[in-house]
Scaffold this motif. Structure first.
Motif, PDB file in Angstrom:
ATOM      1  N   PHE A 378      35.122  -7.674 -30.166  1.00 19.24           N
ATOM      2  CA  PHE A 378      33.873  -7.936 -29.448  1.00 19.24           C
ATOM      3  C   PHE A 378      33.746  -9.390 -28.983  1.00 19.24           C
ATOM      4  N   GLU A 379      34.228 -10.332 -29.792  1.00 23.24           N
ATOM      5  CA  GLU A 379      34.144 -11.736 -29.391  1.00 23.24           C
ATOM      6  C   GLU A 379      34.948 -11.973 -28.114  1.00 23.24           C
ATOM      7  N   LYS A 380      36.141 -11.399 -28.086  1.00 21.55           N
ATOM      8  CA  LYS A 380      36.987 -11.545 -26.898  1.00 21.55           C
ATOM      9  C   LYS A 380      36.379 -10.817 -25.706  1.00 21.55           C
ATOM     10  N   ALA A 381      35.768  -9.651 -25.972  1.00 21.39           N
ATOM     11  CA  ALA A 381      35.120  -8.895 -24.895  1.00 21.39           C
ATOM     12  C   ALA A 381      33.957  -9.684 -24.306  1.00 21.39           C
ATOM     13  N   LEU A 382      33.231 -10.406 -25.168  1.00 19.45           N
ATOM     14  CA  LEU A 382      32.081 -11.202 -24.709  1.00 19.45           C
ATOM     15  C   LEU A 382      32.532 -12.302 -23.751  1.00 19.45           C
ATOM     16  N   GLN A 383      33.700 -12.860 -24.001  1.00 19.04           N
ATOM     17  CA  GLN A 383      34.212 -13.929 -23.140  1.00 19.04           C
ATOM     18  C   GLN A 383      34.493 -13.437 -21.719  1.00 19.04           C
ATOM     19  N   VAL A 384      34.721 -12.143 -21.575  1.00 19.56           N
ATOM     20  CA  VAL A 384      34.941 -11.566 -20.248  1.00 19.56           C
ATOM     21  C   VAL A 384      33.638 -11.018 -19.677  1.00 19.56           C
ATOM     22  N   ALA A 385      32.821 -10.409 -20.549  1.00 21.92           N
ATOM     23  CA  ALA A 385      31.613  -9.715 -20.084  1.00 21.92           C
ATOM     24  C   ALA A 385      30.522 -10.665 -19.602  1.00 21.92           C
ATOM     25  N   SER A 415      24.976  -5.959 -29.138  1.00 25.30           N
ATOM     26  CA  SER A 415      24.518  -5.092 -30.233  1.00 25.30           C
ATOM     27  C   SER A 415      25.601  -4.951 -31.304  1.00 25.30           C
ATOM     28  N   GLN A 416      26.861  -4.859 -30.894  1.00 22.83           N
ATOM     29  CA  GLN A 416      27.944  -4.708 -31.856  1.00 22.83           C
ATOM     30  C   GLN A 416      28.236  -6.010 -32.596  1.00 22.83           C
ATOM     31  N   LEU A 417      27.835  -7.129 -32.016  1.00 21.90           N
ATOM     32  CA  LEU A 417      27.961  -8.418 -32.695  1.00 21.90           C
ATOM     33  C   LEU A 417      26.757  -8.701 -33.584  1.00 21.90           C
ATOM     34  N   GLY A 418      25.810  -7.751 -33.636  1.00 23.92           N
ATOM     35  CA  GLY A 418      24.646  -7.887 -34.511  1.00 23.92           C
ATOM     36  C   GLY A 418      23.446  -8.538 -33.862  1.00 23.92           C
ATOM     37  N   ASN A 419      23.567  -8.915 -32.591  1.00 24.75           N
ATOM     38  CA  ASN A 419      22.457  -9.562 -31.897  1.00 24.75           C
ATOM     39  C   ASN A 419      21.650  -8.489 -31.156  1.00 24.75           C
ATOM     40  N   ILE A 420      20.891  -7.705 -31.931  1.00 29.08           N
ATOM     41  CA  ILE A 420      20.153  -6.578 -31.362  1.00 29.08           C
ATOM     42  C   ILE A 420      19.049  -7.051 -30.424  1.00 29.08           C
ATOM     43  N   SER A 421      18.403  -8.135 -30.785  1.00 26.42           N
ATOM     44  CA  SER A 421      17.296  -8.625 -29.950  1.00 26.42           C
ATOM     45  C   SER A 421      17.813  -9.034 -28.563  1.00 26.42           C
ATOM     46  N   LYS A 422      18.972  -9.667 -28.533  1.00 22.94           N
ATOM     47  CA  LYS A 422      19.556 -10.059 -27.244  1.00 22.94           C
ATOM     48  C   LYS A 422      19.905  -8.814 -26.424  1.00 22.94           C
ATOM     49  N   ALA A 423      20.407  -7.802 -27.113  1.00 19.98           N
ATOM     50  CA  ALA A 423      20.747  -6.556 -26.428  1.00 19.98           C
ATOM     51  C   ALA A 423      19.505  -5.914 -25.837  1.00 19.98           C
ATOM     52  N   LEU A 424      18.416  -5.907 -26.595  1.00 20.24           N
ATOM     53  CA  LEU A 424      17.172  -5.290 -26.120  1.00 20.24           C
ATOM     54  C   LEU A 424      16.584  -6.045 -24.929  1.00 20.24           C
ATOM     55  N   GLU A 425      16.754  -7.355 -24.907  1.00 21.04           N
ATOM     56  CA  GLU A 425      16.253  -8.158 -23.783  1.00 21.04           C
ATOM     57  C   GLU A 425      16.869  -7.678 -22.471  1.00 21.04           C
ATOM     58  N   ILE A 426      18.083  -7.205 -22.555  1.00 16.07           N
ATOM     59  CA  ILE A 426      18.772  -6.709 -21.360  1.00 16.07           C
ATOM     60  C   ILE A 426      18.454  -5.242 -21.125  1.00 16.07           C
ATOM     61  N   GLU A 427      18.471  -4.417 -22.194  1.00 21.33           N
ATOM     62  CA  GLU A 427      18.435  -2.967 -22.038  1.00 21.33           C
ATOM     63  C   GLU A 427      17.061  -2.420 -21.665  1.00 21.33           C
ATOM     64  N   MET A 428      15.989  -3.012 -22.165  1.00 16.29           N
ATOM     65  CA  MET A 428      14.660  -2.459 -21.866  1.00 16.29           C
ATOM     66  C   MET A 428      14.313  -2.559 -20.381  1.00 16.29           C
ATOM     67  N   PRO A 429      14.433  -3.733 -19.765  1.00 15.40           N
ATOM     68  CA  PRO A 429      14.173  -3.780 -18.313  1.00 15.40           C
ATOM     69  C   PRO A 429      15.234  -3.042 -17.496  1.00 15.40           C
ATOM     70  N   LEU A 430      16.434  -2.959 -18.042  1.00 15.36           N
ATOM     71  CA  LEU A 430      17.516  -2.284 -17.332  1.00 15.36           C
ATOM     72  C   LEU A 430      17.218  -0.803 -17.154  1.00 15.36           C
ATOM     73  N   LEU A 431      16.628  -0.165 -18.155  1.00 15.66           N
ATOM     74  CA  LEU A 431      16.274   1.247 -18.037  1.00 15.66           C
ATOM     75  C   LEU A 431      15.235   1.447 -16.932  1.00 15.66           C
ATOM     76  N   ASP A 432      14.230   0.587 -16.891  1.00 15.67           N
ATOM     77  CA  ASP A 432      13.209   0.688 -15.836  1.00 15.67           C
ATOM     78  C   ASP A 432      13.835   0.531 -14.448  1.00 15.67           C
ATOM     79  N   THR A 433      14.733  -0.420 -14.329  1.00 13.88           N
ATOM     80  CA  THR A 433      15.381  -0.667 -13.037  1.00 13.88           C
ATOM     81  C   THR A 433      16.188   0.550 -12.584  1.00 13.88           C
ATOM     82  N   LYS A 434      16.952   1.140 -13.497  1.00  9.21           N
ATOM     83  CA  LYS A 434      17.773   2.297 -13.138  1.00  9.21           C
ATOM     84  C   LYS A 434      16.913   3.511 -12.797  1.00  9.21           C
TER      85      LYS A 434
END
Length: 610
Positions: A378-385, A415-434
């Protein structure tokens, strides 16, 4: 004709009579005669013209042309010999008047097995061994020089069939046209058994389906194969394909199996590979990889899994179209290390050739991210994502589907790195947008809903998660189908929510049939099937069915090591869980959502990067 002429003369007809007089004499003579047509292999001869027109007499035809079965009331196909018969045939020609030691008998059995109990090869090997007294060293000679050995003529053999094994097939090869040879060349680069006809159909149809222009088709590595097999029309033609297959099978170089697949005898397979005029400096292998890559485009999981044994030895070639789609094949089939092997160098090559601000580069970044995520890196994936989101916004715009999927990937990694709050900051508005852009019944919206429900579950907000997951399952079943991989992902998540809430019976009701469906769709060793096994293990444990839980855990760990590796985070987590069978703990990293659609899976389309 000469034989029928002799029959006519022998039965009192005058010299100079037509050969057909002998044929007519047999038709009228109602004695119990027998005709033997031996080695009637030439498909260019209409053998029916040489059969007496009558209902009496006896006719035996030996042939490699399976199409002659239609002339007979009954037929018998002789495949390779039985093991004991094969060994006896070999020894009959190899050892004359000598007793064998136990070691020599074992060596003879090994030789017969190596030659697949193929009668012609056994007789040839026996004659060679007899002349050189080399029973003990034959296998070593065969391994090093099998092409020369199979091409060796043994003129002093007492058996008329001890001509070179390869010479028999070379004779057939000389009668084949260009398209037949091209098809056999393709088969020689795949596994010799169960070659799907669908490979050829999908590859040719991909050209029209994706409207690949002529100037792009000619740049494909598979261009020459496509040109020959389609007679330069570049379109799939069932009738033409049937004609090619019929021509090849008439020489017994290919067999038609069940389920529209083809097979080559292993020795015929090796003979084709040994022909220097077919495979030159790996050129054909690269052409075939490009051909198969076209067939992979937008394929379902069942077809992709059928390709696994045929692609296992395909190397990274540096060809964008080939490496991109082969990486996709390995990823979809659960071989994540293989996918990264293809995708990582392709990203570097594409970035170097086209620059970072290019759609092709962004797509390659998506691919590398999904491999890294599946491998638990996941750390390596984050560097690309992380930079991918910024680059997508600049190049495609904030509301482009590619950008939204890049954000979805990034949230999942957080989320897989344990930063759920950061994930939610992206995912909640993302659902509305989609939902606004695509509506509630679009796969992209399904994905966003799935991920948000998973985040709620991570935060122990099970009621909120259930309120999203239950209607999502119903919609996915309706729109995508009961057995669509994404529908199975939604069922997997809903099962997790149920057991987290303590509804173990409801979870079990979903989990047991879901495991069977996973095995059916993905196979026993696919990581998604293993994830479902892990979930069912937990449910059994919660219900106090510890025997079932332990049995499933042991099987799960073994398969996990085989597919993901000993040090994969999922494998390690499963081992830890087994040490405490009664444990009710659950880590969001337990499955790494290998079953889910929490990261972007785009359709694979043919691509050519100049």
């Amino acid at each position: 004709m000469a034989s029928f002429y002799d029959i006519a003369i022998d039965n009192g007809m005058p010299e100079g009579t037509a050969w057909s007089s002998g044929l007519r004499w047999l038709a009228k003579n109602k004695e119990d005669w027998m005709l033997l047509y031996d080695n009637a292999d030439d498909p260019g001869i209409s053998l029916g013209n040489f059969l007496p027109s009558c209902n009496h007499g006896n006719i035996i035809i030996t042939t490699r042309n399976s199409h002659l079965q239609q002339l007979a009331l009954q037929s018998c196909e002789l495949r390779d010999m039985a093991e004991d018969d094969g060994i006896r045939l070999l020894l009959k020609h190899a050892i004359k008047g000598r007793e064998l030691t136990a070691e020599q008998k074992l060596e003879a059995a090994s030789i017969a097995q190596k030659l697949q109990y193929f009668a012609l090869a056994l007789v040839h090997a026996g004659a060679y061994i007899s002349q050189l007294n080399c029973l003990d060293s034959y296998l070593n000679i065969y391994e090093k020089h099998h092409s020369k050995l199979m091409s060796e003529n043994l003129l002093q053999s007492s058996d008329n069939y001890s001509i070179a094994v390869y010479a028999t097939w070379d004779l057939s090869w000389s009668q084949l046209n260009e398209e037949c040879r091209a098809l056999l060349g393709i088969c020689s680069c795949l596994h010799y058994e169960r070659i799907p006809r669908e490979i050829f159909q999908r590859a040719m149809e991909a050209l029209g389906k994706y409207k690949i222009p002529d100037d792009q088709i000619i740049k494909l590595k598979s261009y020459d194969l496509l040109r020959v097999l389609t007679a330069e029309t570049f379109k799939w033609d069932d009738f033409r394909m049937n004609h090619i297959i019929r021509s090849i099978t008439s020489y017994s170089l290919l067999t038609i199996d069940k389920n529209n697949t083809y097979s080559l005898h292993p020795l015929i397979f090796q003979w084709i590979r040994d022909r220097k005029d077919i495979i030159k400096n790996d050129t054909l292998i690269e052409q075939v990889q490009s051909f198969v890559a076209l067939a992979i485009s937008d394929a379902d999981i069942a077809f992709l899994q059928s390709l696994v044994p045929h692609c296992i030895n395909f190397p990274v070639t540096g060809d964008a179209q080939s490496d991109s789609n082969l990486g996709y094949l390995w990823h979809q089939c659960g071989y994540y290390i293989h996918s990264l092997v293809f995708w990582e160098p392709l990203l570097e090559k594409t970035r170097k050739k086209l620059g970072s601000s290019n759609v092709a580069t962004l797509n390659c970044m998506h691919d590398v991210i999904r491999s890294l995520v599946a491998l638990g890196k996941f750390e390596k994936a984050l560097q690309v994502a992380d930079p991918l989101v910024k680059m997508s916004e600049e190049l495609l715009g904030k509301l482009d589907l590619g950008t939204l999927e890049a954000m979805q990937n990034l949230a999942f990694i957080y989320s897989q790195l344990g930063n759920i709050s950061k994930a939610l900051e992206i995912e909640m508005p993302l659902l509305d947008t989609k939902q606004k852009l695509f509506g509630k019944q679009h796969p992209a919206t399904f994905e966003a809903t799935h991920n948000l429900a998973a985040r709620y579950c991570d935060l122990a907000k099970y009621i909120e998660a259930k309120e999203l997951a239950e209607p999502l399952v119903n919609l996915s079943r309706k729109v995508l189908g009961e057995k669509h991989p994404d529908t199975l992902s939604r069922l997997h998540l809903l099962g997790r929510i149920y057991w987290e809430m303590g509804n173990y019976n409801d979870a079990l009701e979903l989990a047991e049939p879901l495991l069977e469906t996973s095995r059916e769709i993905f196979g026993e060793q696919h990581p998604k099937t293993l994830s479902q096994m892990g979930q069912l293990r937990i449910i059994y444990s919660k219900l106090g069915q510890y025997g079932k839980a332990i049995e499933l855990s042991e099987s799960l760990i073994y398969l996990s090591k085989q597919t993901l590796g000993d040090n994969h985070p999922v494998t390690l987590m499963r081992q830890n869980i087994l040490t405490n069978t009664h444990s009710s703990s659950y880590s969001p990293g337990y499955c790494i959502d290998l079953y889910g659609s929490s990261y972007h899976f785009q359709l694979r389309k043919p691509v050519v990067i100049e």
